[in-house]
Motif scaffolding. Sequence first.
Motif, PDB file in Angstrom:
ATOM      1  N   GLY A 105       0.817  -1.211   0.000  1.00  0.00           N
ATOM      2  CA  GLY A 105       0.000   0.000   0.000  1.00  0.00           C
ATOM      3  C   GLY A 105       0.849   1.260   0.000  1.00  0.00           C
ATOM      4  N   GLU A 106       1.903   1.276   0.839  1.00  0.00           N
ATOM      5  CA  GLU A 106       2.799   2.432   0.881  1.00  0.00           C
ATOM      6  C   GLU A 106       3.529   2.593  -0.449  1.00  0.00           C
ATOM      7  OE1 GLU A 106       3.431   0.712   5.117  1.00  0.00           O
ATOM      8  OE2 GLU A 106       2.602   0.055   3.216  1.00  0.00           O
ATOM      9  N   ARG A 163       1.216   4.073  -3.079  1.00  0.00           N
ATOM     10  CA  ARG A 163       0.904   5.489  -2.845  1.00  0.00           C
ATOM     11  C   ARG A 163       2.100   6.383  -3.132  1.00  0.00           C
ATOM     12  NH1 ARG A 163       1.945   7.972   1.758  1.00  0.00           N
ATOM     13  NH2 ARG A 163       2.079   5.989   2.856  1.00  0.00           N
ATOM     14  N   GLU A 164       3.281   5.947  -2.736  1.00  0.00           N
ATOM     15  CA  GLU A 164       4.465   6.808  -2.833  1.00  0.00           C
ATOM     16  C   GLU A 164       5.051   6.885  -4.234  1.00  0.00           C
ATOM     17  OE1 GLU A 164       7.144   5.334   0.080  1.00  0.00           O
ATOM     18  OE2 GLU A 164       5.874   5.920   1.785  1.00  0.00           O
ATOM     19  N   GLN A 214      -2.615   9.250  -7.691  1.00  0.00           N
ATOM     20  CA  GLN A 214      -2.434   8.836  -6.301  1.00  0.00           C
ATOM     21  C   GLN A 214      -3.787   8.612  -5.634  1.00  0.00           C
ATOM     22  OE1 GLN A 214      -1.014  11.517  -2.986  1.00  0.00           O
ATOM     23  NE2 GLN A 214       0.813  10.242  -3.183  1.00  0.00           N
ATOM     24  N   SER A 226      -5.406   5.447  -7.083  1.00  0.00           N
ATOM     25  CA  SER A 226      -4.783   4.222  -6.566  1.00  0.00           C
ATOM     26  C   SER A 226      -5.229   3.952  -5.136  1.00  0.00           C
ATOM     27  CB  SER A 226      -3.257   4.318  -6.642  1.00  0.00           C
ATOM     28  OG  SER A 226      -2.763   5.321  -5.778  1.00  0.00           O
ATOM     29  N   ILE A 227      -5.293   5.012  -4.316  1.00  0.00           N
ATOM     30  CA  ILE A 227      -5.742   4.848  -2.927  1.00  0.00           C
ATOM     31  C   ILE A 227      -7.196   4.392  -2.883  1.00  0.00           C
ATOM     32  CG2 ILE A 227      -6.249   6.078  -0.775  1.00  0.00           C
ATOM     33  CD1 ILE A 227      -3.778   7.809  -1.356  1.00  0.00           C
ATOM     34  N   ALA A 236      -2.108   2.303   2.278  1.00  0.00           N
ATOM     35  CA  ALA A 236      -2.565   3.223   1.238  1.00  0.00           C
ATOM     36  C   ALA A 236      -2.838   4.615   1.788  1.00  0.00           C
ATOM     37  CB  ALA A 236      -3.817   2.668   0.562  1.00  0.00           C
ATOM     38  N   LEU A 237      -3.331   4.695   3.014  1.00  0.00           N
ATOM     39  CA  LEU A 237      -3.663   5.980   3.618  1.00  0.00           C
ATOM     40  C   LEU A 237      -2.507   6.597   4.401  1.00  0.00           C
ATOM     41  CD1 LEU A 237      -7.292   5.197   4.870  1.00  0.00           C
ATOM     42  CD2 LEU A 237      -6.623   6.465   2.825  1.00  0.00           C
ATOM     43  N   GLY A 238      -1.391   5.885   4.462  1.00  0.00           N
ATOM     44  CA  GLY A 238      -0.223   6.424   5.153  1.00  0.00           C
ATOM     45  C   GLY A 238      -0.287   6.316   6.659  1.00  0.00           C
TER      46      GLY A 238
END
Length: 402
Positions: free
Chosen positions: A70-71, A74-75, A83, A86-87, A302-304
């Motif tokens: 997920g990270e 996103r990154e 972005q 994708s999230i 994904a949400l950090g």
Amino acid sequence: MSIVERIKAIGPGAMVAAAFIGPGTVTTASVTGARFGYALIWTIAFSVIATIVLQEMSARLGLVTREGLGEALRERFDNPLPQFVSIALVVSAIGIGTAAYEAGNILGGAAGLATITGVSQTVWGPLMGLIAGVLLWTGNYKLIERALIGLVAIMGVSFLIDAILIGPDVGAIMGGFVPRVPDGSAFVITGLIGTTVVGYNLFLHASSVQERWSSVEDLGECRTDTVLSIVVGGFITLAILTTAAAAFPVGTNIEDVGTMAQQLEPLVGTHAKIFFSIGLFAAGFTSATTAPLAGAYATAGALGWERDLTSTRFRAVWGTILLVGVVFSALGTSPVQAILFAQVANGILLPIIALFLIYVMNDRTTLGDYVNTTPQNVLGGVVTVVVVWLGLRTLLSIAGVI
């Protein structure tokens, strides 16, 4: 590495196997064996290879970069629009998707217990959900991992004993590894591959390897764990398919896997019914535990958010997923519309994730010497073509085109 050391290395890979051998896989393998006999065993072999290829990449990414999938997803996007897309895809396909399937996981496991005890599955379902919740709430990764490894072992022994009791045709099993597509089998082929190559397992694996190992020097153990666990998972699926193939005449339709154990009893006795029911319970409980965990890892990444098993937000995600399953299992119903949505979202997401995996696994600035080799890229490309085909079939099937 000795046999004992290889067994000790088993961990996150077993969780992946526990996740993909759920009631959906038991149902699909049983239906396939009853309808087409041994003819589609080759599909299981392909699924195992495809799963190993993608899961090895995901595990390597997590171990080398110390990032979850997920990270990483996103990154890699600087532009806000891709972005956000994708999230949104990850949260919808993995978060909502695992919640939609959770009721089926719980009801499947409860059906196995109901067959053994005679107590309604609407009673067992919430109880299973409660136990899974307590296990996850501990936040103790090693405890969760060991519990799931134990249940995978129970599941494997149960379905293997059933296959032995039923006495399958060994020659026909060997012939089943030769690829062929009987009339009307395309849908179940799609189902067998789709229940093994699972999108949310890629998120689960990339994060769980970081809980188990702390250094890239452990990559050898990690790969051993991945290959052994997924091969064992494939053998379990094979045992289920061959049991159904040997028990029923070709062309038999099985509507409800919960009744398959009862159908086996007059054929090979009470023991077969009991072992199948135990295996079905273990399949349901392991998937009911790993699906919320995978949903939490994917959503948090994904949400950090922090990927801490004891954090409030992490627990809130898996708790919501589990609660949805418990509520629907208590009602004795399955959230059909949510499952349809999850199928669409996963059908879109899996090819995207597969393509993204191959892309990021060739990024030397991130992975250094651990980038994909040419054979790994070729295998990944073949698997990606297949999952694209699966995604298109899912979308066209739901749209009523096929």
